[in-house]
Design a protein around this motif. Structure first.
Motif, PDB file in Angstrom:
ATOM      1  N   THR A 208       0.987  -1.458   0.170  1.00 44.03           N
ATOM      2  CA  THR A 208      -0.280  -0.023   0.219  1.00 44.03           C
ATOM      3  C   THR A 208       0.609   1.085   0.298  1.00 44.03           C
ATOM      4  O   THR A 208       0.627   2.242  -0.427  1.00 44.03           O
ATOM      5  CB  THR A 208      -1.458   0.193   1.479  1.00 44.03           C
ATOM      6  OG1 THR A 208      -0.472  -0.365   2.332  1.00 44.03           O
ATOM      7  CG2 THR A 208      -1.734  -0.989   1.454  1.00 44.03           C
ATOM      8  N   TYR A 244      -9.989  -2.200   0.222  1.00 46.45           N
ATOM      9  CA  TYR A 244      -9.846  -2.837   0.791  1.00 46.45           C
ATOM     10  C   TYR A 244      -9.740  -4.306   1.320  1.00 46.45           C
ATOM     11  O   TYR A 244      -8.982  -4.035   2.727  1.00 46.45           O
ATOM     12  CB  TYR A 244     -11.337  -3.130   1.821  1.00 46.45           C
ATOM     13  CG  TYR A 244     -11.699  -4.126   3.021  1.00 46.45           C
ATOM     14  CD1 TYR A 244     -11.801  -3.444   3.890  1.00 46.45           C
ATOM     15  CD2 TYR A 244     -12.741  -4.780   2.218  1.00 46.45           C
ATOM     16  CE1 TYR A 244     -11.891  -3.841   5.420  1.00 46.45           C
ATOM     17  CE2 TYR A 244     -12.629  -5.738   3.442  1.00 46.45           C
ATOM     18  CZ  TYR A 244     -12.878  -5.520   4.601  1.00 46.45           C
ATOM     19  OH  TYR A 244     -13.467  -6.292   5.803  1.00 46.45           O
ATOM     20  N   PHE A 247      -5.810  -4.411   3.207  1.00 46.38           N
ATOM     21  CA  PHE A 247      -5.163  -4.405   5.119  1.00 46.38           C
ATOM     22  C   PHE A 247      -5.743  -5.628   5.634  1.00 46.38           C
ATOM     23  O   PHE A 247      -5.485  -5.167   7.240  1.00 46.38           O
ATOM     24  CB  PHE A 247      -6.065  -3.220   5.285  1.00 46.38           C
ATOM     25  CG  PHE A 247      -5.409  -1.871   4.624  1.00 46.38           C
ATOM     26  CD1 PHE A 247      -4.581  -0.806   5.612  1.00 46.38           C
ATOM     27  CD2 PHE A 247      -6.043  -1.000   3.523  1.00 46.38           C
ATOM     28  CE1 PHE A 247      -3.809   0.194   4.243  1.00 46.38           C
ATOM     29  CE2 PHE A 247      -5.050  -0.295   2.454  1.00 46.38           C
ATOM     30  CZ  PHE A 247      -4.351   0.496   3.385  1.00 46.38           C
ATOM     31  N   PRO A 276     -11.424  -3.221  12.877  1.00 46.65           N
ATOM     32  CA  PRO A 276     -10.292  -2.541  12.699  1.00 46.65           C
ATOM     33  C   PRO A 276      -9.799  -2.539  10.546  1.00 46.65           C
ATOM     34  O   PRO A 276      -8.997  -1.569  10.854  1.00 46.65           O
ATOM     35  CB  PRO A 276      -9.416  -3.302  13.094  1.00 46.65           C
ATOM     36  CG  PRO A 276      -9.610  -3.417  14.659  1.00 46.65           C
ATOM     37  CD  PRO A 276     -11.676  -4.152  13.974  1.00 46.65           C
ATOM     38  N   VAL A 277      -9.819  -3.709  10.212  1.00 43.35           N
ATOM     39  CA  VAL A 277      -9.646  -3.533   8.705  1.00 43.35           C
ATOM     40  C   VAL A 277     -10.345  -2.774   7.392  1.00 43.35           C
ATOM     41  O   VAL A 277      -9.345  -1.989   7.344  1.00 43.35           O
ATOM     42  CB  VAL A 277      -9.283  -5.013   8.456  1.00 43.35           C
ATOM     43  CG1 VAL A 277      -8.779  -4.696   7.150  1.00 43.35           C
ATOM     44  CG2 VAL A 277      -8.715  -5.745   9.655  1.00 43.35           C
ATOM     45  N   ARG A 279     -11.950  -0.176   8.911  1.00 44.62           N
ATOM     46  CA  ARG A 279     -11.350   1.236   9.385  1.00 44.62           C
ATOM     47  C   ARG A 279     -10.350   2.013   8.861  1.00 44.62           C
ATOM     48  O   ARG A 279      -9.883   2.889   8.510  1.00 44.62           O
ATOM     49  CB  ARG A 279     -11.488   1.832  11.176  1.00 44.62           C
ATOM     50  CG  ARG A 279     -13.017   1.553  11.204  1.00 44.62           C
ATOM     51  CD  ARG A 279     -13.156   2.291  12.976  1.00 44.62           C
ATOM     52  NE  ARG A 279     -14.602   2.331  13.185  1.00 44.62           N
ATOM     53  CZ  ARG A 279     -15.206   3.504  13.946  1.00 44.62           C
ATOM     54  NH1 ARG A 279     -14.133   4.178  14.371  1.00 44.62           N
ATOM     55  NH2 ARG A 279     -16.643   3.038  14.400  1.00 44.62           N
ATOM     56  N   GLU A 280      -8.988   1.076   8.934  1.00 44.60           N
ATOM     57  CA  GLU A 280      -7.743   2.135   8.472  1.00 44.60           C
ATOM     58  C   GLU A 280      -7.640   1.192   6.734  1.00 44.60           C
ATOM     59  O   GLU A 280      -7.339   3.031   6.454  1.00 44.60           O
ATOM     60  CB  GLU A 280      -6.320   0.316   8.425  1.00 44.60           C
ATOM     61  CG  GLU A 280      -4.632   0.468   8.548  1.00 44.60           C
ATOM     62  CD  GLU A 280      -4.682  -0.420   8.814  1.00 44.60           C
ATOM     63  OE1 GLU A 280      -3.409  -0.413   9.007  1.00 44.60           O
ATOM     64  OE2 GLU A 280      -4.753  -1.659   9.104  1.00 44.60           O
ATOM     65  N   LYS A 283      -9.466   4.959   6.430  1.00 43.57           N
ATOM     66  CA  LYS A 283      -8.656   5.903   6.667  1.00 43.57           C
ATOM     67  C   LYS A 283      -7.354   6.333   5.025  1.00 43.57           C
ATOM     68  O   LYS A 283      -7.101   7.457   4.994  1.00 43.57           O
ATOM     69  CB  LYS A 283      -7.884   5.605   7.587  1.00 43.57           C
ATOM     70  CG  LYS A 283      -7.679   6.170   8.503  1.00 43.57           C
ATOM     71  CD  LYS A 283      -8.101   5.805   9.693  1.00 43.57           C
ATOM     72  CE  LYS A 283      -8.733   5.605  11.636  1.00 43.57           C
ATOM     73  NZ  LYS A 283      -8.348   5.520  12.499  1.00 43.57           N
ATOM     74  N   TYR A 284      -6.703   4.805   4.380  1.00 44.70           N
ATOM     75  CA  TYR A 284      -5.823   4.828   3.548  1.00 44.70           C
ATOM     76  C   TYR A 284      -6.893   5.627   2.328  1.00 44.70           C
ATOM     77  O   TYR A 284      -6.654   6.663   1.741  1.00 44.70           O
ATOM     78  CB  TYR A 284      -5.184   3.600   3.361  1.00 44.70           C
ATOM     79  CG  TYR A 284      -4.413   3.660   1.962  1.00 44.70           C
ATOM     80  CD1 TYR A 284      -3.211   3.443   1.766  1.00 44.70           C
ATOM     81  CD2 TYR A 284      -5.508   2.977   0.488  1.00 44.70           C
ATOM     82  CE1 TYR A 284      -2.388   3.475   1.168  1.00 44.70           C
ATOM     83  CE2 TYR A 284      -4.543   3.078   0.139  1.00 44.70           C
ATOM     84  CZ  TYR A 284      -2.685   2.953  -0.254  1.00 44.70           C
ATOM     85  OH  TYR A 284      -1.818   2.836  -1.293  1.00 44.70           O
ATOM     86  N   LYS A 351      -0.801  -4.744   2.325  1.00 46.41           N
ATOM     87  CA  LYS A 351      -0.616  -3.227   3.140  1.00 46.41           C
ATOM     88  C   LYS A 351       0.969  -4.346   3.952  1.00 46.41           C
ATOM     89  O   LYS A 351       1.657  -5.205   3.721  1.00 46.41           O
ATOM     90  CB  LYS A 351      -1.070  -3.376   4.822  1.00 46.41           C
ATOM     91  CG  LYS A 351      -0.104  -3.065   6.235  1.00 46.41           C
ATOM     92  CD  LYS A 351      -1.507  -2.796   6.940  1.00 46.41           C
ATOM     93  CE  LYS A 351      -0.905  -2.696   8.249  1.00 46.41           C
ATOM     94  NZ  LYS A 351      -2.031  -2.765   9.545  1.00 46.41           N
ATOM     95  N   ASP A 520      -8.181  11.128   9.228  1.00 46.27           N
ATOM     96  CA  ASP A 520      -8.541   9.952   9.459  1.00 46.27           C
ATOM     97  C   ASP A 520      -9.328   9.817  10.669  1.00 46.27           C
ATOM     98  O   ASP A 520     -10.461   9.550  11.444  1.00 46.27           O
ATOM     99  CB  ASP A 520      -6.729   9.514  10.688  1.00 46.27           C
ATOM    100  CG  ASP A 520      -5.913   9.073   9.769  1.00 46.27           C
ATOM    101  OD1 ASP A 520      -5.862   9.095   8.299  1.00 46.27           O
ATOM    102  OD2 ASP A 520      -5.301   8.886   9.592  1.00 46.27           O
ATOM    103  N   ASP A 524     -12.965   8.292  11.615  1.00 44.78           N
ATOM    104  CA  ASP A 524     -13.559   6.981  12.864  1.00 44.78           C
ATOM    105  C   ASP A 524     -14.909   7.896  13.533  1.00 44.78           C
ATOM    106  O   ASP A 524     -15.433   7.059  13.845  1.00 44.78           O
ATOM    107  CB  ASP A 524     -12.470   7.740  14.308  1.00 44.78           C
ATOM    108  CG  ASP A 524     -11.117   6.685  14.311  1.00 44.78           C
ATOM    109  OD1 ASP A 524     -10.549   5.700  13.193  1.00 44.78           O
ATOM    110  OD2 ASP A 524     -10.305   6.897  14.223  1.00 44.78           O
TER     111      ASP A 524
END
Length: 558
Positions: A208, A244, A247, A276-277, A279-280, A283-284, A351, A520, A524
């Motif tokens: 990534t 997606y 990650f 969590p995956v 969300r990360e 953000k990316y 990632k 970011d 959230d």
């Protein structure tokens, strides 16, 4: 990968085969069309017996006229006029088969509602395999069950195998699946503009971080002339859904599907927005979007607008559920203008720190994605089923892919595959496949794939069909089997069905807002509030319902 409602043109080219195959191949020993092959080898080859058509009161293609209406229940797809396609023209002229296509013109929901209200349904409807409008029709007694036809017309039963997970809650079968297979297939992934990549010095494109750095370089060098990252059908989470999966090891595109919208964890389906995956990844993606590295009209552009950019080489990276459709169409045009141009595919982005061999940008099911339904409006439902069964069988598949028997193929070998002739014309075959693709509505992956396996593997890499080359080396090895999540949907008029409609509508708003977030922290905040709002609509009740059905599927498969 399947994913929301897959457009016909997106879904079909995953099977386009052998565009440059066997230009000089001699004819082989002929055998009868493989109607009921009894065994499958490790290579997928099937030993065959002659068809038993014409006996036992069976409907036989061409013996008498067959005319029926067909409707594609998709917002972005209408069937073309039947005789405008090579297969339609051939069947109309040679086999007395005519389909009258009903168009929704972009208003499929309203169109079907109007037909249902007036009780003026088409004879056949082609829709998403889990489309709840079809379930509504079933409950109203408007669909024809196929069970009594399965032994009489055996292609579906033979090539599909286990049909149990396709059955409705009443135990009957109403769905004739499209592109069904027991082998991995799919086209999801990343297509790279070769000319731009070489002009930028062929930098690494594995992680990534690599992708971000590359997109920045594209923007710096080409400005608004080139779109750094073009996600196909962002409104359906397709191109962005591919990102997606980078990650998380085993992260599935299907998690974003409107028919799942969840993440499996400890035997339960849990909220996607709290993952969590996810969300990360958001953000990316939001970072790419606000830095204008992603197409700024990704959520509202048309298919034609995306195609125009891909055809003219104005994208640096193109990702989606089936980017090979458009890229495969553009490839020959671009290299005509510049032999060093065109596109290539890369191994899925991951990632840093993750195992690249556990990243799956796409998914597939044994049942494919779409299905053909016959309604009680049909004057002769058995004839329509028999036609579909011929269409999905060896002869029907070969005519759709290679044209009528004689010029490009003649007869079958001992494994039931077509014998390709000395007059095989790769350009003609490519044209036939492209023009027939919108009406390949009961495709048989289990049969057509062995043609690729058998012949393409012996051709030099550069002589292989562009799509097939990357299917065998990139996309098929990186698709995840998600058959276990099939058929877990609530009926539209149930409490969970009503909840689903509201949840899906709100999720799309939340998803788009999170992509367009300015930081970011804002991602959230949007996802926290979004999860609360979804729960207020009954999201947890929907998750519990789907979890129970998912566990039932797992038990059945055992």
């Amino acid at each position: 990968m399947r994913k929301t409602k897959k457009p016909l043109l997106v879904m079909v080219s995953l099977l386009l085969v052998m565009v440059t195959v066997l230009a000089g191949c001699g004819s082989k020993k002929e055998a009868a069309p493989p109607a009921t092959p009894p065994a499958t080898t490790n290579e997928g080859n099937k030993e065959t017996d002659p068809p038993a058509e014409g006996d036992g009161g069976k409907w036989v293609l061409g013996e008498k006229p067959l005319e029926f209406s067909a409707y594609a229940h998709y917002g972005n797809t209408d069937f073309p006029k039947w005789e405008s396609t090579p297969i339609g023209k051939y069947l109309s002229e040679e086999k007395q088969v005519k389909l009258n296509m009903i168009a929704a013109a972009g208003a499929h929901t309203q169109k079907l509602s109007a037909m249902m209200a007036s009780d003026d349904l088409p004879d056949m409807i082609w829709a998403d395999r889990e489309d709840q409008d079809m379930e509504r029709l079933r409950k109203e007694g408007k669909l024809v069950a196929y069970d009594e036809y399965l032994d009489k017309y055996p292609n579906l039963k033979t090539w599909m195998g286990d049909l149990d997970l396709l059955r409705a809650e009443d135990g009957k079968l109403y769905r004739f699946p499209n592109w069904y297979s027991s082998n991995p297939y799919g086209n999801a992934g990343y297509v790279i503009n070769k000319k731009i990549y070489e002009e930028l010095g062929k930098p690494p494109l594995e992680t990534t971080d690599d992708l971000y750095n590359y997109l920045v370089k594209v923007k710096e060098k080409y400005g608004s002339e080139i779109v750094p990252f073009e996600p196909h059908r962002a409104q359906d989470r397709q191109g962005l859904g591919v990102l997606y999966t980078a990650f998380g090891e085993g992260a599935s595109y299907t998690n974003l599907n409107a028919n799942l919208l969840a993440v499996p964890k400890d035997g339960k389906l849990t909220s996607l927005l709290m993952d969590p995956v996810f969300r990360e990844a958001q953000k990316y993606i939001a970072k790419l979007y606000r830095e204008k590295l992603i197409s700024q009209d990704a959520f509202n552009q048309t298919e034609d607008q995306v195609l125009e950019k891909v055809m003219t080489g104005r994208v640096a990276v193109f990702a989606g559920a089936s980017p090979t459709d458009m890229a495969g169409e553009a490839q020959p045009e671009l290299i005509k203008k510049d032999p060093d141009g065109g596109y290539f595919m890369i191994w899925p982005i991951h990632k840093p720190g993750l195992d690249k061999n556990k990243i799956y940008p796409g998914t597939y099911t044994s049942f494919g994605w779409n299905a053909a339904y016959i309604t009680t409006a049909a004057e002769d439902p058995e004839a329509i089923f028999a036609f579909l069964d011929w269409y999905t069988g060896p002869e029907g598949m070969n005519v759709q892919f290679f044209g009528p028997e004689g010029e490009n193929w003649k007869g079958f070998d001992e494994q039931g595959q077509p014998n390709f002739t000395e007059t095989y014309n790769p350009e003609e075959v490519a044209k036939i496949q492209s023009e027939n693709s919108p009406v390949m509505f009961v495709g048989n992956t289990s049969y057509i794939d062995p043609s690729k396996y058998k012949y393409m593997k012996d051709l030099p890499f550069e002589e292989q069909d562009w799509r097939t080359r990357y299917q065998q080396t990139i996309t098929w090895p990186t698709q995840l089997n998600v058959t276990e999540f099939s058929g877990i949907e609530p009926s539209p008029d149930s409490d969970e069905g009503i909840i689903k409609t509201s949840v899906n509508e709100l999720f799309l708003e939340i998803y788009a807002k999170s992509v367009m977030a300015k930081s970011d922290e804002e991602v959230d905040k949007i996802l926290d509030q979004g999860n609360k709002d979804l729960m207020d609509l009954g999201y947890q009740q929907l998750l519990d319902y789907r979890t129970a059905n998912w566990q039932e599927n797992l038990a059945k498969r055992k």
